[in-house]
Design an enzyme around this catalytic site. Structure first.
Site, PDB file in Angstrom:
ATOM      1  N   ASN A   1      33.108  36.734  55.425  1.00 17.24           N
ATOM      2  CA  ASN A   1      31.986  37.015  54.530  1.00 17.24           C
ATOM      3  C   ASN A   1      30.903  37.610  55.421  1.00 17.24           C
ATOM      4  O   ASN A   1      30.183  36.888  56.111  1.00 17.24           O
ATOM      5  CB  ASN A   1      31.544  35.701  53.878  1.00 17.24           C
ATOM      6  CG  ASN A   1      30.384  35.874  52.940  1.00 17.24           C
ATOM      7  OD1 ASN A   1      29.825  36.978  52.821  1.00 17.24           O
ATOM      8  ND2 ASN A   1      29.995  34.795  52.281  1.00 17.24           N
TER       9      ASN A   1
ATOM     10  N   ARG B   1      35.037  38.951  51.427  1.00 15.61           N
ATOM     11  CA  ARG B   1      34.165  38.970  50.263  1.00 15.61           C
ATOM     12  C   ARG B   1      33.575  40.379  50.167  1.00 15.61           C
ATOM     13  O   ARG B   1      32.973  40.871  51.132  1.00 15.61           O
ATOM     14  CB  ARG B   1      33.037  37.959  50.458  1.00 15.61           C
ATOM     15  CG  ARG B   1      32.047  37.965  49.332  1.00 15.61           C
ATOM     16  CD  ARG B   1      30.929  36.992  49.622  1.00 15.61           C
ATOM     17  NE  ARG B   1      29.972  36.927  48.534  1.00 15.61           N
ATOM     18  CZ  ARG B   1      28.728  36.502  48.683  1.00 15.61           C
ATOM     19  NH1 ARG B   1      28.299  36.106  49.868  1.00 15.61           N
ATOM     20  NH2 ARG B   1      27.920  36.454  47.663  1.00 15.61           N
TER      21      ARG B   1
ATOM     22  N   HIS C   1      28.273  36.122  42.781  1.00 11.88           N
ATOM     23  CA  HIS C   1      28.683  34.779  43.220  1.00 11.88           C
ATOM     24  C   HIS C   1      29.993  34.355  42.553  1.00 11.88           C
ATOM     25  O   HIS C   1      30.268  33.176  42.386  1.00 11.88           O
ATOM     26  CB  HIS C   1      27.587  33.728  42.923  1.00 11.88           C
ATOM     27  CG  HIS C   1      26.384  33.854  43.807  1.00 11.88           C
ATOM     28  ND1 HIS C   1      25.096  33.777  43.336  1.00 11.88           N
ATOM     29  CD2 HIS C   1      26.278  34.054  45.141  1.00 11.88           C
ATOM     30  CE1 HIS C   1      24.241  33.941  44.335  1.00 11.88           C
ATOM     31  NE2 HIS C   1      24.932  34.114  45.437  1.00 11.88           N
TER      32      HIS C   1
ATOM     33  N   HIS D   1      24.649  27.932  41.517  1.00 15.69           N
ATOM     34  CA  HIS D   1      24.834  28.260  42.937  1.00 15.69           C
ATOM     35  C   HIS D   1      23.435  28.515  43.505  1.00 15.69           C
ATOM     36  O   HIS D   1      22.845  29.575  43.285  1.00 15.69           O
ATOM     37  CB  HIS D   1      25.730  29.499  43.065  1.00 15.69           C
ATOM     38  CG  HIS D   1      25.948  29.926  44.482  1.00 15.69           C
ATOM     39  ND1 HIS D   1      27.162  29.798  45.135  1.00 15.69           N
ATOM     40  CD2 HIS D   1      25.102  30.476  45.383  1.00 15.69           C
ATOM     41  CE1 HIS D   1      27.040  30.256  46.368  1.00 15.69           C
ATOM     42  NE2 HIS D   1      25.796  30.673  46.544  1.00 15.69           N
TER      43      HIS D   1
ATOM     44  N   ARG E   1      14.376  37.063  47.577  1.00 15.06           N
ATOM     45  CA  ARG E   1      14.482  38.002  46.443  1.00 15.06           C
ATOM     46  C   ARG E   1      13.692  37.466  45.255  1.00 15.06           C
ATOM     47  O   ARG E   1      13.642  36.259  45.030  1.00 15.06           O
ATOM     48  CB  ARG E   1      15.948  38.191  46.043  1.00 15.06           C
ATOM     49  CG  ARG E   1      16.738  38.960  47.061  1.00 15.06           C
ATOM     50  CD  ARG E   1      18.205  39.019  46.702  1.00 15.06           C
ATOM     51  NE  ARG E   1      19.018  38.353  47.700  1.00 15.06           N
ATOM     52  CZ  ARG E   1      20.246  37.895  47.506  1.00 15.06           C
ATOM     53  NH1 ARG E   1      20.821  38.045  46.338  1.00 15.06           N
ATOM     54  NH2 ARG E   1      20.895  37.295  48.482  1.00 15.06           N
TER      55      ARG E   1
ATOM     56  N   ASP F   1      13.159  29.342  53.589  1.00 13.59           N
ATOM     57  CA  ASP F   1      14.070  28.207  53.730  1.00 13.59           C
ATOM     58  C   ASP F   1      13.497  26.990  53.005  1.00 13.59           C
ATOM     59  O   ASP F   1      12.388  26.545  53.296  1.00 13.59           O
ATOM     60  CB  ASP F   1      14.243  27.905  55.228  1.00 13.59           C
ATOM     61  CG  ASP F   1      15.389  26.949  55.464  1.00 13.59           C
ATOM     62  OD1 ASP F   1      15.289  25.776  55.062  1.00 13.59           O
ATOM     63  OD2 ASP F   1      16.389  27.392  56.044  1.00 13.59           O
ATOM     64  N   MET F   2      14.282  26.475  52.063  1.00 17.56           N
ATOM     65  CA  MET F   2      13.785  25.375  51.232  1.00 17.56           C
ATOM     66  C   MET F   2      13.405  24.149  52.069  1.00 17.56           C
ATOM     67  O   MET F   2      12.437  23.464  51.781  1.00 17.56           O
ATOM     68  CB  MET F   2      14.844  25.018  50.183  1.00 17.56           C
ATOM     69  CG  MET F   2      14.380  24.081  49.132  1.00 17.56           C
ATOM     70  SD  MET F   2      12.971  24.715  48.177  1.00 17.56           S
ATOM     71  CE  MET F   2      13.787  25.523  46.816  1.00 17.56           C
TER      72      MET F   2
ATOM     73  N   GLY G   1      21.792  23.436  46.242  1.00 20.65           N
ATOM     74  CA  GLY G   1      22.455  22.681  45.174  1.00 20.65           C
ATOM     75  C   GLY G   1      23.217  21.475  45.686  1.00 20.65           C
ATOM     76  O   GLY G   1      23.255  20.426  45.043  1.00 20.65           O
ATOM     77  N   GLU G   2      23.814  21.603  46.893  1.00 18.64           N
ATOM     78  CA  GLU G   2      24.627  20.502  47.422  1.00 18.64           C
ATOM     79  C   GLU G   2      23.807  19.441  48.136  1.00 18.64           C
ATOM     80  O   GLU G   2      24.246  18.302  48.262  1.00 18.64           O
ATOM     81  CB  GLU G   2      25.665  21.059  48.421  1.00 18.64           C
ATOM     82  CG  GLU G   2      26.725  21.903  47.772  1.00 18.64           C
ATOM     83  CD  GLU G   2      27.528  22.729  48.776  1.00 18.64           C
ATOM     84  OE1 GLU G   2      27.607  22.332  49.961  1.00 18.64           O
ATOM     85  OE2 GLU G   2      28.054  23.781  48.371  1.00 18.64           O
ATOM     86  N   ASN G   3      22.631  19.841  48.646  1.00 21.80           N
ATOM     87  CA  ASN G   3      21.909  18.953  49.572  1.00 21.80           C
ATOM     88  C   ASN G   3      20.516  18.517  49.136  1.00 21.80           C
ATOM     89  O   ASN G   3      19.968  17.579  49.706  1.00 21.80           O
ATOM     90  CB  ASN G   3      21.744  19.659  50.927  1.00 21.80           C
ATOM     91  CG  ASN G   3      23.067  19.975  51.575  1.00 21.80           C
ATOM     92  OD1 ASN G   3      23.809  19.065  51.905  1.00 21.80           O
ATOM     93  ND2 ASN G   3      23.366  21.251  51.724  1.00 21.80           N
TER      94      ASN G   3
ATOM     95  N   GLU H   1      33.752  29.401  49.237  1.00 20.60           N
ATOM     96  CA  GLU H   1      34.130  30.786  48.919  1.00 20.60           C
ATOM     97  C   GLU H   1      35.238  31.280  49.855  1.00 20.60           C
ATOM     98  O   GLU H   1      36.102  32.050  49.438  1.00 20.60           O
ATOM     99  CB  GLU H   1      32.896  31.696  49.049  1.00 20.60           C
ATOM    100  CG  GLU H   1      31.873  31.447  47.955  1.00 20.60           C
ATOM    101  CD  GLU H   1      30.465  31.848  48.366  1.00 20.60           C
ATOM    102  OE1 GLU H   1      29.918  31.218  49.306  1.00 20.60           O
ATOM    103  OE2 GLU H   1      29.898  32.766  47.761  1.00 20.60           O
TER     104      GLU H   1
HETATM  105  P1  ADP Z   1      23.541  31.440  51.874  1.00 26.50           P
HETATM  106  O1  ADP Z   1      23.187  32.052  50.553  1.00 26.50           O
HETATM  107  O2  ADP Z   1      22.943  32.158  53.042  1.00 26.50           O
HETATM  108  O3  ADP Z   1      24.995  31.090  52.033  1.00 26.50           O
HETATM  109  P2  ADP Z   1      23.158  28.562  51.824  1.00 26.50           P
HETATM  110  O4  ADP Z   1      24.095  28.268  50.715  1.00 26.50           O
HETATM  111  O5  ADP Z   1      23.519  28.126  53.208  1.00 26.50           O
HETATM  112  O6  ADP Z   1      22.726  30.090  51.840  1.00 26.50           O
HETATM  113  O7  ADP Z   1      21.747  27.914  51.426  1.00 26.50           O
HETATM  114  C1  ADP Z   1      20.604  28.045  52.236  1.00 26.50           C
HETATM  115  C2  ADP Z   1      19.485  27.227  51.617  1.00 26.50           C
HETATM  116  O8  ADP Z   1      19.948  25.869  51.501  1.00 26.50           O
HETATM  117  C3  ADP Z   1      18.214  27.206  52.435  1.00 26.50           C
HETATM  118  O9  ADP Z   1      17.086  27.316  51.581  1.00 26.50           O
HETATM  119  C4  ADP Z   1      18.249  25.829  53.072  1.00 26.50           C
HETATM  120  O10 ADP Z   1      16.964  25.316  53.283  1.00 26.50           O
HETATM  121  C5  ADP Z   1      18.962  25.025  52.017  1.00 26.50           C
HETATM  122  N1  ADP Z   1      19.614  23.846  52.609  1.00 26.50           N
HETATM  123  C6  ADP Z   1      20.675  23.829  53.405  1.00 26.50           C
HETATM  124  N2  ADP Z   1      20.945  22.554  53.810  1.00 26.50           N
HETATM  125  C7  ADP Z   1      20.022  21.777  53.228  1.00 26.50           C
HETATM  126  C8  ADP Z   1      19.741  20.390  53.252  1.00 26.50           C
HETATM  127  N3  ADP Z   1      20.482  19.547  53.951  1.00 26.50           N
HETATM  128  N4  ADP Z   1      18.690  19.948  52.504  1.00 26.50           N
HETATM  129  C9  ADP Z   1      17.936  20.809  51.790  1.00 26.50           C
HETATM  130  N5  ADP Z   1      18.157  22.134  51.754  1.00 26.50           N
HETATM  131  C10 ADP Z   1      19.167  22.612  52.462  1.00 26.50           C
END
Ligand code: ADP
Length: 397
Positions: free
Chosen positions: A8, A92, A180, A207, A240, A282-283, A329-331, A378
């Protein structure tokens, strides 16, 4: 042992995974990322047990191209995983346009046709294709398969593919595609294993990563999605803007004097969480900040996601479940609960403890909507498609 590599490739990073071919489908042998391409490249890869296999940088690496780094990656795999015989590479490819949706073996004609789609995904497609070309140079005999992010949405109902533009433009390809798709296809499969009853129902998959979108699925098929013509549409993302009044884009050009490339850079790279917060895309960084602009960006992210989800529920005629996936979404339990709070009118009740643990099910037993967390993969989906595409027609049984 035969193996398939999934790639990817983005502007400054290449995510990859190596899978061996077992009787139960592809098994992870290594997964990793080459980051910092163009500045300070860094390679990390882990095995299936999360043990680090390689963690290295390059001296004076700023000048190293994708091709040079892929060369080093293949050389590393040859040296350190010598019993793995790479039989194919899957990629991808963000945009397949209207013509390409099933995974396809790459040849000159396909590459040329995919080049022509670069204007539809200017920040992604050229890098996807550059990786294919680089591997053609490194290993000319290695079969390569293009797997399209638009493919999963190929059978969207006609109404969700149209803009309110003249028919001739729709027929030229100016329409909604959705992205996606490899992630959503993986989620649909994983959900069918985890919860077949929900998988056959009406589900919004979210996603939420640096790029973010939603997919409305019924019985595992895409019925509607938040991204349309390009990966700019829909939710607020890392950099974006997501959905924006097209009049604002015209205004930027006619009244603010911005050129088309400047508007492109603004909408793709300087907007979203980064633009609204003025701090970071970055979140995690935004959660750590006490600047009110960070809080405002987080609130906008959750509100926009809930608002788009509400629109997609209409396309499904109701909803049975939500699945969160990708980095946020996962974290990120805070974002999940902020989105679900705005959707409380659906009868969603979140189990706060399960949510904090990123548990597979984060809704209460008596919630009217089931809410799940499923890590996306993916790269595995690419490997599955790559293997299937290599089987000559007629041998599929
Ligand atoms: P990409 O689209 O580049 O594949 P990712 O799926 O890795 O991106 O997602 C990146 C985002 O997920 C970032 O905003 C990052 O802060 C957030 N993120 C990743 N891990 C965590 C975590 N453990 N807790 C909160 N946010 C997370």
């Amino acid at each position: 042992m035969e193996a398939v590599v999934s790639l990817n490739s983005g502007s400054s990073s290449i995510k990859f995974a190596l899978f061996t071919l077992g009787p139960d489908g592809p098994q992870h042998a290594a997964v990793g990322k080459l980051e910092g391409i163009g500045t300070a490249p860094h390679l990390v890869a882990r095995d299936a047990n999360e043990v680090i296999l390689v963690d290295r940088g390059w001296d004076n690496g700023a000048a190293l191209t994708h091709e040079a780094l892929l060369h080093d990656l293949f050389a590393w795999a040859g040296d350190h995983l010598p019993d793995h015989d790479i039989v194919a590479a899957g990629h991808r490819v963000v945009h397949g346009g209207t013509e390409f949706f099933r995974p396809l073996c790459v040849d000159d004609a396909l590459l040329a046709a995919l080049d022509a789609l670069c204007p539809l995904a200017p920040l992604h497609q050229p890098h996807n294709l550059a990786a294919i070309r680089a591997i053609r140079t490194l290993a000319p005999e290695l079969p390569q398969v293009a797997c399209f992010d638009t493919g999963f949405h190929h059978e969207l109902p006609e109404v969700s593919t149209r803009f309110g533009l003249p028919r001739a433009l729709h027929d030229k390809g100016i329409r909604r595609y959705g992205f996606h798709g490899l992630s959503y296809e993986y989620i649909a499969r994983a959900l069918r294993e985890a919860d077949p009853v929900l998988a056959s129902g009406r589900v919004i998959a979210a996603h939420l990563g640096n790029g973010a979108s939603l997919c409305a699925m019924r019985d595992g098929l895409s019925m509607d999605t938040a991204m349309g013509f390009t990966a700019l549409d829909g939710l607020l993302m890392g950099t974006r803007c997501g959905t924006i009044d097209p009049g604002a884009v015209l205004h930027l050009q006619t009244q603010e004097g911005m050129t088309a490339p400047a508007v492109e850079a603004l909408l793709y790279k300087q907007s979203g969480l980064l633009g609204v917060s003025g701090i970071s895309s970055d979140m995690r960084a935004l959660h750590m900040s006490d600047d009110p602009h960070a809080a405002e960006a987080i609130e906008l992210f959750a509100w926009r996601a809930a608002r788009e989800a509400s629109a997609l529920i209409l396309s499904l005629g109701g909803i049975d479940g939500i699945v969160f996936t990708a980095g946020i979404g996962e974290n990120d339990s805070v974002i999940r609960s902020a989105i679900c709070e705005r959707l409380a009118w659906l009868g969603i009740a979140i189990d706060a403890q399960a949510n904090t643990r990123n548990a597979p099910v984060i809704s209460m037993a008596d919630s009217e909507i089931i809410v799940r967390v499923i890590p996306t993969d993916e790269e595995r989906m690419i490997a599955i498609h790559t293997l299937a595409a290599l089987v000559p027609a007629g041998d599929a049984s």
